[in-house]
Write an enzyme that holds these catalytic residues in place. Structure first.
Site, PDB file in Angstrom:
ATOM      1  CG  ASP A  84      -4.604   6.744   1.509  1.00 33.15           C
ATOM      2  OD1 ASP A  84      -4.202   5.565   1.458  1.00 33.15           O
ATOM      3  OD2 ASP A  84      -4.031   7.646   2.141  1.00 33.15           O
ATOM      4  CG  HIS A 142      -1.688   1.243   1.459  1.00 31.99           C
ATOM      5  ND1 HIS A 142      -3.026   1.361   1.164  1.00 31.99           N
ATOM      6  CD2 HIS A 142      -1.313   2.466   1.949  1.00 31.99           C
ATOM      7  CE1 HIS A 142      -3.437   2.582   1.462  1.00 31.99           C
ATOM      8  NE2 HIS A 142      -2.425   3.279   1.942  1.00 31.99           N
ATOM      9  CD  GLU A 143       1.827   3.566   3.847  1.00 37.13           C
ATOM     10  OE1 GLU A 143       1.939   4.592   3.160  1.00 37.13           O
ATOM     11  OE2 GLU A 143       0.965   3.442   4.749  1.00 37.13           O
ATOM     12  CG  HIS A 181       0.420   6.287  -0.705  1.00 40.85           C
ATOM     13  ND1 HIS A 181      -0.800   6.681  -1.212  1.00 40.85           N
ATOM     14  CD2 HIS A 181       0.164   5.795   0.534  1.00 40.85           C
ATOM     15  CE1 HIS A 181      -1.749   6.444  -0.314  1.00 40.85           C
ATOM     16  NE2 HIS A 181      -1.196   5.889   0.758  1.00 40.85           N
TER      17      HIS A 181
HETATM   18 ZN   LIG Z   1      -2.328   5.307   2.316  1.00 41.77          ZN
END
Ligand SMILES: [Zn+2]
Length: 189
Positions: free
Chosen positions: A124, A114-115, A118
């Site tokens: 998000d 997830h990170e 980014h």
């Molecule tokens: Zn996030």
């Protein structure tokens, strides 16, 4: 009347001398995949998970390759407390911080992918859908899915292809992404 034709054969000394010492720059084709070198020297016990996350992204996308030990486009840190987050300085560049305490509540691999998402340009999307990677902690601690959806993966591929100007502009800017993983209330007793 005969005319004498003198044929002058000019024996041209063909110089087959190759011109040496000239380096011709070979520009990278526009379609070349971007290599994102990630550095796990500060990742502590999450270094292996970072490698797994890189493989997931590499398998799911085109136009980019996450690669270890070639540089520091992406630095990954292990921290304790405060929550996991990402700081993107530009598309494909930045820092990811993985909170050891949070990784005891949520899937560490899901946090990691997830990170990194980014850094790869994704925002998000807290809709609670576990099939999405960028729903983060909104999908709850029971959600361990570490894979981007087809839509998420294709968006990253398109960002790195540079084929969608608007998304590229959105995705390539600097940004800080915090609070993707809400703290779970401490168990009483
Ligand atoms: Zn996030």
């Amino acid at each position: 009347m005969t005319s004498r034709i003198g044929r002058v054969v000019a024996a041209s000394a063909a110089t087959a001398m190759a011109t040496l010492g000239v380096t011709v720059a070979n520009p990278a084709p526009a379609s070349a995949a971007m290599t994102i070198c990630y550095n796990t020297s500060q990742a502590g016990s999450f270094a292996g998970i970072a490698g797994q996350a890189a493989s997931i992204w590499n398998n799911a996308t085109t136009n980019l390759t996450l690669s270890a030990n070639c540089g520091s486009n992406l630095r990954i840190y292990q921290i304790t407390g405060g929550g996991s987050y990402a700081i993107r300085t530009s598309l494909g560049n930045g820092r990811v911080y993985i909170d050891t305490q949070q990784a005891q509540q949520y899937s560490p691999l899901r946090i990691m992918t997830h990170e990194i998402g980014h850094i790869l340009g994704l925002p998000d999307n807290y809709n609670g859908n576990c099939s999405l990677l960028m729903s983060g902690g909104s999908a709850g601690t029971s959600c361990t899915n570490p894979y981007p959806s087809t839509t998420e993966a294709n968006r990253v591929s398109n960002l790195f292809a540079g084929t969608r100007a608007a998304e590229r502009a959105e995705g390539s800017g600097s940004a800080v992404f915090r609070d993707s993983w809400p703290a779970v209330a401490a168990t009483v007793g």
